[in-house]
Design a protein around this motif. Structure first.
Motif, PDB file in Angstrom:
ATOM      1  N   UNK A   1       0.844  -1.189   0.000  1.00  0.00           N
ATOM      2  CA  UNK A   1       0.000   0.000   0.000  1.00  0.00           C
ATOM      3  C   UNK A   1       0.878   1.237   0.000  1.00  0.00           C
ATOM      4  N   UNK A   2       0.240   2.355  -0.252  1.00  0.00           N
ATOM      5  CA  UNK A   2       0.926   3.632  -0.203  1.00  0.00           C
ATOM      6  C   UNK A   2       0.011   4.654   0.449  1.00  0.00           C
ATOM      7  N   UNK A   3       0.610   5.684   0.983  1.00  0.00           N
ATOM      8  CA  UNK A   3      -0.126   6.781   1.610  1.00  0.00           C
ATOM      9  C   UNK A   3       0.052   8.003   0.712  1.00  0.00           C
ATOM     10  N   UNK A   4      -1.039   8.701   0.432  1.00  0.00           N
ATOM     11  CA  UNK A   4      -0.994   9.874  -0.444  1.00  0.00           C
ATOM     12  C   UNK A   4      -1.963  10.930   0.067  1.00  0.00           C
ATOM     13  N   UNK A   5      -1.748  12.173  -0.343  1.00  0.00           N
ATOM     14  CA  UNK A   5      -2.687  13.222   0.058  1.00  0.00           C
ATOM     15  C   UNK A   5      -4.075  12.946  -0.496  1.00  0.00           C
ATOM     16  N   UNK A   6      -5.072  13.258   0.302  1.00  0.00           N
ATOM     17  CA  UNK A   6      -6.453  13.097  -0.129  1.00  0.00           C
ATOM     18  C   UNK A   6      -7.145  14.438  -0.203  1.00  0.00           C
ATOM     19  N   UNK A   7      -8.435  14.413  -0.035  1.00  0.00           N
ATOM     20  CA  UNK A   7      -9.211  15.643  -0.086  1.00  0.00           C
ATOM     21  C   UNK A   7      -9.469  16.163   1.313  1.00  0.00           C
ATOM     22  N   UNK A   8      -9.738  17.439   1.415  1.00  0.00           N
ATOM     23  CA  UNK A   8     -10.098  18.072   2.685  1.00  0.00           C
ATOM     24  C   UNK A   8      -9.092  17.798   3.795  1.00  0.00           C
ATOM     25  N   UNK A   9      -7.803  17.742   3.444  1.00  0.00           N
ATOM     26  CA  UNK A   9      -6.760  17.557   4.445  1.00  0.00           C
ATOM     27  C   UNK A   9      -6.597  16.137   4.947  1.00  0.00           C
ATOM     28  N   UNK A  10      -7.338  15.202   4.394  1.00  0.00           N
ATOM     29  CA  UNK A  10      -7.239  13.802   4.827  1.00  0.00           C
ATOM     30  C   UNK A  10      -6.131  13.107   4.041  1.00  0.00           C
ATOM     31  N   UNK A  11      -5.774  11.919   4.494  1.00  0.00           N
ATOM     32  CA  UNK A  11      -4.754  11.110   3.846  1.00  0.00           C
ATOM     33  C   UNK A  11      -5.421   9.891   3.242  1.00  0.00           C
ATOM     34  N   UNK A  12      -4.961   9.468   2.069  1.00  0.00           N
ATOM     35  CA  UNK A  12      -5.537   8.296   1.403  1.00  0.00           C
ATOM     36  C   UNK A  12      -4.599   7.106   1.567  1.00  0.00           C
ATOM     37  N   UNK A  13      -5.192   5.926   1.758  1.00  0.00           N
ATOM     38  CA  UNK A  13      -4.466   4.665   1.712  1.00  0.00           C
ATOM     39  C   UNK A  13      -4.856   4.018   0.392  1.00  0.00           C
ATOM     40  N   UNK A  14      -3.857   3.718  -0.447  1.00  0.00           N
ATOM     41  CA  UNK A  14      -4.115   3.149  -1.766  1.00  0.00           C
ATOM     42  C   UNK A  14      -3.472   1.784  -1.900  1.00  0.00           C
ATOM     43  N   UNK A  15      -4.175   0.891  -2.592  1.00  0.00           N
ATOM     44  CA  UNK A  15      -3.677  -0.456  -2.870  1.00  0.00           C
ATOM     45  C   UNK A  15      -4.022  -0.803  -4.314  1.00  0.00           C
ATOM     46  N   UNK A  16      -3.416  -1.881  -4.831  1.00  0.00           N
ATOM     47  CA  UNK A  16      -3.784  -2.351  -6.154  1.00  0.00           C
ATOM     48  C   UNK A  16      -5.221  -2.865  -6.116  1.00  0.00           C
ATOM     49  N   UNK A  17      -5.950  -2.625  -7.192  1.00  0.00           N
ATOM     50  CA  UNK A  17      -7.378  -2.960  -7.277  1.00  0.00           C
ATOM     51  C   UNK A  17      -7.665  -4.408  -6.868  1.00  0.00           C
ATOM     52  N   UNK A  18      -6.809  -5.360  -7.277  1.00  0.00           N
ATOM     53  CA  UNK A  18      -7.065  -6.765  -6.965  1.00  0.00           C
ATOM     54  C   UNK A  18      -6.966  -7.065  -5.462  1.00  0.00           C
ATOM     55  N   UNK A  19      -6.372  -6.158  -4.684  1.00  0.00           N
ATOM     56  CA  UNK A  19      -6.258  -6.337  -3.236  1.00  0.00           C
ATOM     57  C   UNK A  19      -7.251  -5.486  -2.453  1.00  0.00           C
ATOM     58  N   UNK A  20      -8.061  -4.699  -3.149  1.00  0.00           N
ATOM     59  CA  UNK A  20      -8.901  -3.708  -2.485  1.00  0.00           C
ATOM     60  C   UNK A  20      -9.915  -4.313  -1.514  1.00  0.00           C
ATOM     61  N   UNK A  21     -10.623  -5.356  -1.905  1.00  0.00           N
ATOM     62  CA  UNK A  21     -11.655  -5.930  -1.022  1.00  0.00           C
ATOM     63  C   UNK A  21     -11.034  -6.455   0.266  1.00  0.00           C
ATOM     64  N   UNK A  22      -9.932  -7.183   0.145  1.00  0.00           N
ATOM     65  CA  UNK A  22      -9.254  -7.712   1.335  1.00  0.00           C
ATOM     66  C   UNK A  22      -8.723  -6.562   2.191  1.00  0.00           C
ATOM     67  N   UNK A  23      -8.138  -5.553   1.559  1.00  0.00           N
ATOM     68  CA  UNK A  23      -7.599  -4.403   2.295  1.00  0.00           C
ATOM     69  C   UNK A  23      -8.700  -3.674   3.054  1.00  0.00           C
ATOM     70  N   UNK A  24      -9.856  -3.497   2.422  1.00  0.00           N
ATOM     71  CA  UNK A  24     -10.959  -2.808   3.105  1.00  0.00           C
ATOM     72  C   UNK A  24     -11.421  -3.578   4.337  1.00  0.00           C
ATOM     73  N   UNK A  25     -11.440  -4.893   4.242  1.00  0.00           N
ATOM     74  CA  UNK A  25     -11.801  -5.695   5.419  1.00  0.00           C
ATOM     75  C   UNK A  25     -10.775  -5.506   6.529  1.00  0.00           C
ATOM     76  N   UNK A  26      -9.505  -5.433   6.176  1.00  0.00           N
ATOM     77  CA  UNK A  26      -8.450  -5.290   7.177  1.00  0.00           C
ATOM     78  C   UNK A  26      -8.443  -3.926   7.861  1.00  0.00           C
ATOM     79  N   UNK A  27      -8.759  -2.875   7.119  1.00  0.00           N
ATOM     80  CA  UNK A  27      -8.715  -1.546   7.730  1.00  0.00           C
ATOM     81  C   UNK A  27      -9.991  -1.211   8.473  1.00  0.00           C
TER      82      UNK A  27
END
Length: 74
Positions: free
Chosen positions: A38-64
């Motif tokens: 995963x990577x951390x990047x600037x998001x909107x409204x001062x928040x931070x985004x956690x990004x992953x490859x699309x094929x890992x997204x469902x599993x990542x969402x469950x983990x976070x």
């Protein structure tokens, strides 16, 4: 790109937008510990985004967990 728009990151998708940088790092470490890159990047409204490859997204969402998710992030 408008002030409230986050930049696009190609093959990566947002799985969380935690309120603080410390929360973002904690979630990123949890993903890494579970074998998800995963990577951390600037998001909107001062928040931070956690990004992953699309094929890992469902599993990542469950983990976070639902508390860190922003349904408008994608």
């Amino acid at each position: 790109m408008g002030e409230n728009e986050a930049p696009e990151f190609g093959l990566l998708v947002t799985v969380a937008q935690p309120a603080t940088g410390a929360d973002a790092e904690s979630l990123r470490r949890r993903l890494t510990a579970n074998g998800i890159r995963s990577t951390v990047a600037p998001g909107t409204n001062g928040r931070t985004r956690i990004l992953v490859f699309r094929e890992n997204a469902a599993h990542a969402r469950r983990l976070v967990g639902g508390g860190a998710l922003d349904p408008s992030a994608e």
